[in-house]
Design a protein around this motif. Structure first.
Motif, PDB file in Angstrom:
ATOM      1  N   LEU B  33      -2.428   0.423   6.997  1.00 49.20           N
ATOM      2  CA  LEU B  33      -3.275   0.871   5.888  1.00 49.20           C
ATOM      3  C   LEU B  33      -4.676   0.254   5.871  1.00 49.20           C
ATOM      4  N   PRO B  34      -4.815  -1.079   6.077  1.00 53.74           N
ATOM      5  CA  PRO B  34      -6.176  -1.641   5.994  1.00 53.74           C
ATOM      6  C   PRO B  34      -7.114  -1.131   7.084  1.00 53.74           C
ATOM      7  N   VAL B  35      -6.560  -0.652   8.201  1.00 61.16           N
ATOM      8  CA  VAL B  35      -7.428  -0.292   9.330  1.00 61.16           C
ATOM      9  C   VAL B  35      -7.502   1.207   9.596  1.00 61.16           C
ATOM     10  N   ASP B  36      -6.628   1.986   8.979  1.00 59.50           N
ATOM     11  CA  ASP B  36      -6.565   3.407   9.297  1.00 59.50           C
ATOM     12  C   ASP B  36      -7.053   4.218   8.087  1.00 59.50           C
ATOM     13  N   ALA B  37      -8.312   4.638   8.163  1.00 63.59           N
ATOM     14  CA  ALA B  37      -8.927   5.310   7.010  1.00 63.59           C
ATOM     15  C   ALA B  37      -8.241   6.646   6.707  1.00 63.59           C
ATOM     16  N   ALA B  38      -7.827   7.365   7.752  1.00 66.85           N
ATOM     17  CA  ALA B  38      -7.192   8.673   7.526  1.00 66.85           C
ATOM     18  C   ALA B  38      -5.865   8.488   6.805  1.00 66.85           C
ATOM     19  N   LEU B  39      -5.096   7.473   7.232  1.00 68.81           N
ATOM     20  CA  LEU B  39      -3.819   7.180   6.579  1.00 68.81           C
ATOM     21  C   LEU B  39      -4.053   6.782   5.119  1.00 68.81           C
ATOM     22  N   ARG B  40      -5.075   5.925   4.913  1.00 67.51           N
ATOM     23  CA  ARG B  40      -5.380   5.439   3.561  1.00 67.51           C
ATOM     24  C   ARG B  40      -5.701   6.614   2.630  1.00 67.51           C
ATOM     25  N   GLU B  41      -6.534   7.536   3.109  1.00 66.50           N
ATOM     26  CA  GLU B  41      -6.913   8.713   2.312  1.00 66.50           C
ATOM     27  C   GLU B  41      -5.682   9.562   1.984  1.00 66.50           C
ATOM     28  N   THR B  42      -4.849   9.785   2.999  1.00 68.33           N
ATOM     29  CA  THR B  42      -3.682  10.649   2.816  1.00 68.33           C
ATOM     30  C   THR B  42      -2.705  10.011   1.832  1.00 68.33           C
ATOM     31  N   VAL B  43      -2.512   8.687   1.962  1.00 66.15           N
ATOM     32  CA  VAL B  43      -1.635   7.973   1.027  1.00 66.15           C
ATOM     33  C   VAL B  43      -2.204   8.044  -0.390  1.00 66.15           C
ATOM     34  N   ALA B  44      -3.523   7.867  -0.521  1.00 63.27           N
ATOM     35  CA  ALA B  44      -4.144   7.894  -1.855  1.00 63.27           C
ATOM     36  C   ALA B  44      -3.925   9.257  -2.516  1.00 63.27           C
ATOM     37  N   ARG B  45      -4.015  10.328  -1.722  1.00 63.35           N
ATOM     38  CA  ARG B  45      -3.806  11.671  -2.299  1.00 63.35           C
ATOM     39  C   ARG B  45      -2.361  11.823  -2.776  1.00 63.35           C
ATOM     40  N   TRP B  46      -1.392  11.298  -2.000  1.00 59.40           N
ATOM     41  CA  TRP B  46       0.002  11.407  -2.434  1.00 59.40           C
ATOM     42  C   TRP B  46       0.286  10.513  -3.632  1.00 59.40           C
ATOM     43  N   GLU B  47      -0.332   9.320  -3.672  1.00 55.14           N
ATOM     44  CA  GLU B  47      -0.148   8.456  -4.849  1.00 55.14           C
ATOM     45  C   GLU B  47      -0.633   9.214  -6.093  1.00 55.14           C
ATOM     46  N   ALA B  48      -1.774   9.898  -5.963  1.00 55.62           N
ATOM     47  CA  ALA B  48      -2.320  10.631  -7.117  1.00 55.62           C
ATOM     48  C   ALA B  48      -1.405  11.797  -7.499  1.00 55.62           C
ATOM     49  N   ARG B  49      -0.857  12.504  -6.510  1.00 60.07           N
ATOM     50  CA  ARG B  49       0.019  13.647  -6.808  1.00 60.07           C
ATOM     51  C   ARG B  49       1.266  13.216  -7.573  1.00 60.07           C
TER      52      ARG B  49
END
Lengths: 182, 238
Positions: B33-49
């Protein structure tokens, strides 16, 4: 979900923690502890374990407060996510993957009717409608995982379904949710 | 493995947020998570959903003594004062280059690191040489970090102003460690030495610079956004 007033308060308190304001973490704890402890309890169903999870989560919250960006997410959700992941880590450390460890949730499990409580905000309303459109077992699997921290194996045991079926259903259910919420 | 295929990445992020990943997969996501921006973005979208579902857990009052325990833990984690890094005297930072130059360099850390390594490490050396280029969130090279004996040396590649009222703090996270070690505050001059002993440089070690309040992080852990990040790798040709 907290209403927007509480959310704004939580965001301001997190900012206070980030800026090292005296007493800010205590105020945040006092305002959020029972909600967050409830989140950890639903997953761990053990007050000592849930206290450990909330402890770990609040220490993380103190360290990461500066990383919270109100433009990218709601404060209450940010806090709850940190608590959920702390509780899930503990559940995993306690051997969650074994179905025989499955605690009977009894009457404590979130009933499908509980979804009716998900209508306080527009986002929650949309999520409720999208969940309602899923097949019942699919929806139940997603709720058991998110709210109660059950593993695939535990969900399979509880719903009396093969493990592979549960995995596939959950994956499909999530993909449908994403499409529905888009 | 964190998948690069968007569908597979989305499925992994969704199950991370749902909580159904097993311990090994969950640890892998946490590390990435700290190094993978694409993963971070995708996780953030699912956290919001899925966030509203957290509201289904009934609130419950935590045990009485819990706050005291938390307070004690937060206090013990309050760190020793952060020391400024030793600036390398007599060496001005290289002059800023036009942005266009760097854009052509933003081909990803590996290519950049390999290219620079080939230029910089023609001299023979005793300990295995390692290096990395710290990149911005937009993959622009910003700092060169290289081993110097058992220590490290930091040099700015692309000097840029620090946000007023903030400082930059350098951290190292050895592979497998859960918390980064502070290496100190980055000096104005853009070049610094990290004495041996604070960390033992090893391949795979994550090096990052975060934005912190004056005097450095008050908690001993990074508290501000990660400005630059890279991973130490053996220098090519050694």
């Amino acid at each position: 979900m907290p209403d927007t007033g509480l959310t704004a308060d939580a965001a301001a308190m997190i900012r206070g923690v980030a800026e090292g304001e005296a007493g800010a973490l205590r105020r945040l704890y006092d305002a959020q502890a029972s909600r967050l402890f409830g989140v950890a309890m639903a997953i761990l169903r053990d007050r000592d374990a849930a206290a450990d999870a909330l402890h770990d989560a609040v220490v993380k919250i103190a360290a990461r407060a500066r990383q919270f960006d109100p433009a990218r997410g709601e404060a209450g959700a940010w806090l709850a996510a940190i608590v959920r992941h702390a509780a899930l880590d503990l559940a995993r450390a306690r051997g969650r993957e074994t179905p025989t460890d499955d605690p009977t949730l009894g009457d404590g499990a979130v009933a499908p009717e509980a979804l009716d409580r998900l209508c306080e905000t527009q986002e929650a309303g949309r999520l409720r409608d999208c969940l309602a459109a899923l097949e019942a077992r699919n929806r139940e699997g997603i709720l058991l995982a998110f709210v109660h921290g059950l593993s695939h194996a535990q969900i399979a045991a509880r719903l009396d379904l093969p493990l592979g079926t549960v995995k596939a259903w959950i994956r499909r259910g999530l993909a449908r949710l994403r499409g529905c919420l888009a | 493995m964190i998948p690069s295929d968007p569908e597979a990445l989305d499925a992994l992020a969704a199950e991370h947020v749902l909580g159904t990943l097993d311990a090994r997969q969950a640890a892998e996501v946490a590390r990435a998570l700290p190094v993978d921006a694409a993963l971070r973005e995708t996780v953030a979208r699912w956290e919001a959903r899925l966030a509203p579902l957290a509201g289904l857990a009934p609130p419950e009052t935590p045990p009485d003594g819990l706050w005291d325990r938390i307070e004690a833990s937060v206090a013990t984690r309050a760190p020793a004062p952060v020391v400024p890094l030793r600036a390398i005297p007599g060496r001005a930072a290289p002059p800023p280059r036009p942005d266009r130059f760097w854009k052509t360099w933003a081909a990803g850390s590996t290519a950049v690191a390999a290219g620079l390594a080939a230029v910089l490490f023609l001299r023979p050396a005793d300990p295995p040489r390692m290096m990395t280029v710290l990149l911005t969130s937009r993959d622009q090279p910003a700092w060169l970090v290289e081993t110097e004996g058992a220590g490290l040396r930091l040099a700015s590649l692309n000097p840029r102003p620090v946000e007023p009222g903030r400082v930059q703090q350098l951290w190292a996270l050895p592979p497998g460690a859960t918390a980064p070690t502070s290496l100190g505050l980055v000096p104005e001059g853009g070049q610094a030495r990290i004495a041996p002993g604070l960390v033992r440089p090893e391949p795979g070690m994550l090096i990052e610079i975060t934005l912190e309040p004056p005097g450095g992080s008050p908690t001993g852990r990074p508290t501000g956004p990660i400005l630059f990040i890279g991973r130490l790798a053996p220098a090519a040709g050694t």
